[in-house]
Scaffold this motif. Structure first.
Motif, PDB file in Angstrom:
ATOM      1  N   GLY A  92      -1.287 -16.826  24.915  1.00  0.00           N
ATOM      2  CA  GLY A  92      -0.689 -17.886  24.122  1.00  0.00           C
ATOM      3  C   GLY A  92      -0.838 -17.620  22.633  1.00  0.00           C
ATOM      4  N   GLU A  93      -1.953 -16.983  22.259  1.00  0.00           N
ATOM      5  CA  GLU A  93      -2.160 -16.634  20.852  1.00  0.00           C
ATOM      6  C   GLU A  93      -1.089 -15.658  20.375  1.00  0.00           C
ATOM      7  N   GLN A  94      -0.761 -14.670  21.204  1.00  0.00           N
ATOM      8  CA  GLN A  94       0.292 -13.715  20.845  1.00  0.00           C
ATOM      9  C   GLN A  94       1.644 -14.399  20.714  1.00  0.00           C
ATOM     10  N   VAL A  95       1.918 -15.346  21.590  1.00  0.00           N
ATOM     11  CA  VAL A  95       3.178 -16.083  21.529  1.00  0.00           C
ATOM     12  C   VAL A  95       3.280 -16.864  20.234  1.00  0.00           C
ATOM     13  N   LEU A  96       2.198 -17.534  19.877  1.00  0.00           N
ATOM     14  CA  LEU A  96       2.228 -18.361  18.672  1.00  0.00           C
ATOM     15  C   LEU A  96       2.362 -17.491  17.421  1.00  0.00           C
ATOM     16  N   ARG A  97       1.671 -16.361  17.398  1.00  0.00           N
ATOM     17  CA  ARG A  97       1.807 -15.475  16.238  1.00  0.00           C
ATOM     18  C   ARG A  97       3.237 -14.923  16.155  1.00  0.00           C
ATOM     19  N   TRP A  98       3.857 -14.670  17.297  1.00  0.00           N
ATOM     20  CA  TRP A  98       5.253 -14.215  17.306  1.00  0.00           C
ATOM     21  C   TRP A  98       6.169 -15.282  16.717  1.00  0.00           C
ATOM     22  N   LEU A  99       5.951 -16.531  17.125  1.00  0.00           N
ATOM     23  CA  LEU A  99       6.757 -17.624  16.589  1.00  0.00           C
ATOM     24  C   LEU A  99       6.601 -17.735  15.076  1.00  0.00           C
ATOM     25  N   ARG A 100       5.359 -17.694  14.622  1.00  0.00           N
ATOM     26  CA  ARG A 100       5.091 -17.906  13.201  1.00  0.00           C
ATOM     27  C   ARG A 100       5.510 -16.714  12.339  1.00  0.00           C
ATOM     28  N   VAL A 101       5.244 -15.503  12.799  1.00  0.00           N
ATOM     29  CA  VAL A 101       5.472 -14.310  11.974  1.00  0.00           C
ATOM     30  C   VAL A 101       6.851 -13.704  12.213  1.00  0.00           C
ATOM     31  N   GLU A 102       7.164 -13.406  13.473  1.00  0.00           N
ATOM     32  CA  GLU A 102       8.422 -12.729  13.772  1.00  0.00           C
ATOM     33  C   GLU A 102       9.629 -13.640  13.633  1.00  0.00           C
ATOM     34  N   ARG A 103       9.456 -14.900  14.041  1.00  0.00           N
ATOM     35  CA  ARG A 103      10.583 -15.841  14.010  1.00  0.00           C
ATOM     36  C   ARG A 103      10.550 -16.785  12.818  1.00  0.00           C
ATOM     37  N   SER A 104       9.482 -16.750  12.028  1.00  0.00           N
ATOM     38  CA  SER A 104       9.312 -17.680  10.894  1.00  0.00           C
ATOM     39  C   SER A 104       9.532 -19.119  11.353  1.00  0.00           C
ATOM     40  N   ASN A 105       9.007 -19.430  12.548  1.00  0.00           N
ATOM     41  CA  ASN A 105       9.200 -20.734  13.185  1.00  0.00           C
ATOM     42  C   ASN A 105       7.955 -21.589  12.950  1.00  0.00           C
ATOM     43  N   ASP A 106       8.111 -22.679  12.195  1.00  0.00           N
ATOM     44  CA  ASP A 106       6.969 -23.538  11.882  1.00  0.00           C
ATOM     45  C   ASP A 106       6.940 -24.810  12.724  1.00  0.00           C
ATOM     46  N   THR A 107       7.661 -24.801  13.855  1.00  0.00           N
ATOM     47  CA  THR A 107       7.617 -25.945  14.765  1.00  0.00           C
ATOM     48  C   THR A 107       6.174 -26.219  15.183  1.00  0.00           C
ATOM     49  N   PRO A 108       5.735 -27.478  15.192  1.00  0.00           N
ATOM     50  CA  PRO A 108       4.359 -27.795  15.583  1.00  0.00           C
ATOM     51  C   PRO A 108       4.020 -27.245  16.960  1.00  0.00           C
ATOM     52  N   ALA A 109       2.769 -26.813  17.116  1.00  0.00           N
ATOM     53  CA  ALA A 109       2.311 -26.240  18.383  1.00  0.00           C
ATOM     54  C   ALA A 109       0.897 -26.721  18.690  1.00  0.00           C
ATOM     55  N   ILE A 110       0.664 -27.047  19.949  1.00  0.00           N
ATOM     56  CA  ILE A 110      -0.647 -27.487  20.407  1.00  0.00           C
ATOM     57  C   ILE A 110      -1.096 -26.568  21.540  1.00  0.00           C
ATOM     58  N   PHE A 111      -2.301 -26.032  21.436  1.00  0.00           N
ATOM     59  CA  PHE A 111      -2.875 -25.261  22.533  1.00  0.00           C
ATOM     60  C   PHE A 111      -3.457 -26.216  23.564  1.00  0.00           C
ATOM     61  N   ILE A 112      -3.198 -25.944  24.844  1.00  0.00           N
ATOM     62  CA  ILE A 112      -3.855 -26.647  25.944  1.00  0.00           C
ATOM     63  C   ILE A 112      -4.489 -25.574  26.814  1.00  0.00           C
ATOM     64  N   THR A 113      -5.802 -25.458  26.770  1.00  0.00           N
ATOM     65  CA  THR A 113      -6.461 -24.327  27.405  1.00  0.00           C
ATOM     66  C   THR A 113      -7.875 -24.677  27.846  1.00  0.00           C
TER      67      THR A 113
END
Length: 242
Positions: free
Chosen positions: A59-80
């Motif tokens: 999930g960490e890799q996914v979120l970094r992809w969203l933030r860095v590769e896609r420049s996507n700042d949509t809110p995100a919550i980890f459930i783990t």
């Protein structure tokens, strides 16, 4: 609101989707990280709920992809299930807005989601949304621009209000369709394009008026507020088109 949940446990995914649908949200579930990433490349969401341990990527890799590769700042919550201090710190470093340790509790989770969304969405007062000369009465579904009422259909109003609530965000056609018309398999995304054209015309959303409503190829639309002085003059437009 439109949510994406990344959770590889089918039972847990079903529970989370049930809770959020009962709360009135549109929910899309994914069991694999790459599946969510594929969809997130062409669709927009209001919130991502992300598990950490997944079969393909973390999930960490996914979120970094969203933030860095896609420049996507949509809110995100980890459930783990991870609750170590270092894991929580890494999640926030990756761009998480909140962190919920499993097993999640329904009321707490929904409260945390609402808190995160409040921070990311523009505030409305007394069912009124005011942006520049545009004043939306959300209860009466009426719009006034510079003191003059604008005649609109219900869907045109809902689409315009949704765009102004999400000023500056790139919204997919699927997201707009769901937000305004609901999940209706009989409606084509061309419906969105037609209504966008009407809204742009009725509200005069032009750069010279301080707003720009532009399409993004194979994705959707973004309504932006700009400095009217940056808009090209009539002469410049004529020159560039000649």
């Amino acid at each position: 609101m439109r949510f994406a949940i990344l959770e590889d446990d089918p039972a847990q995914l079903e529970v989370l989707m049930g809770w959020l649908k009962e709360a009135g949200h549109d929910v899309h579930g994914f069991g694999l990280a790459r599946e969510l990433m594929r969809v997130a490349s062409r669709e927009s969401f209001d919130l991502f709920l992300v598990d950490w341990g997944l079969p393909d990527l973390s999930g960490e890799q996914v979120l970094r992809w969203l933030r860095v590769e896609r420049s996507n700042d949509t809110p995100a919550i980890f459930i783990t299930a991870r609750d170590a201090e270092e894991d929580i710190a890494n999640a926030f470093s990756a761009g998480a807005d909140d962190y919920v340790v499993k097993p999640p509790r329904r009321i707490e989770l929904i409260s945390r989601i609402e808190a995160v969304l409040r921070r990311s969405q523009p505030r409305t007062t007394n069912q009124t949304l005011v942006v520049g000369p545009y004043s939306f009465d959300l209860a009466k579904k009426s719009l006034v621009v510079d003191g003059s009422p604008v005649e609109m259909t219900d869907k045109e109003f809902e689409l315009a209000a949704f765009l102004f609530r999400n000023l500056g965000r790139l919204l997919s056609r699927g997201h707009l369709l769901e937000a305004v018309w609901g999940r209706n398999p009989d409606l084509a995304t061309r419906t969105v394009d037609t209504h966008i054209s009407r809204v742009r015309s009725k509200l005069n959303l032009r750069p010279e008026n301080g707003f720009r409503l532009t399409p993004t190829y194979n994705f959707g639309y973004r309504l932006e507020r700009i400095d009217p002085s940056e808009a090209p003059s009539v002469g410049e437009v004529a020159l560039s088109s000649s």
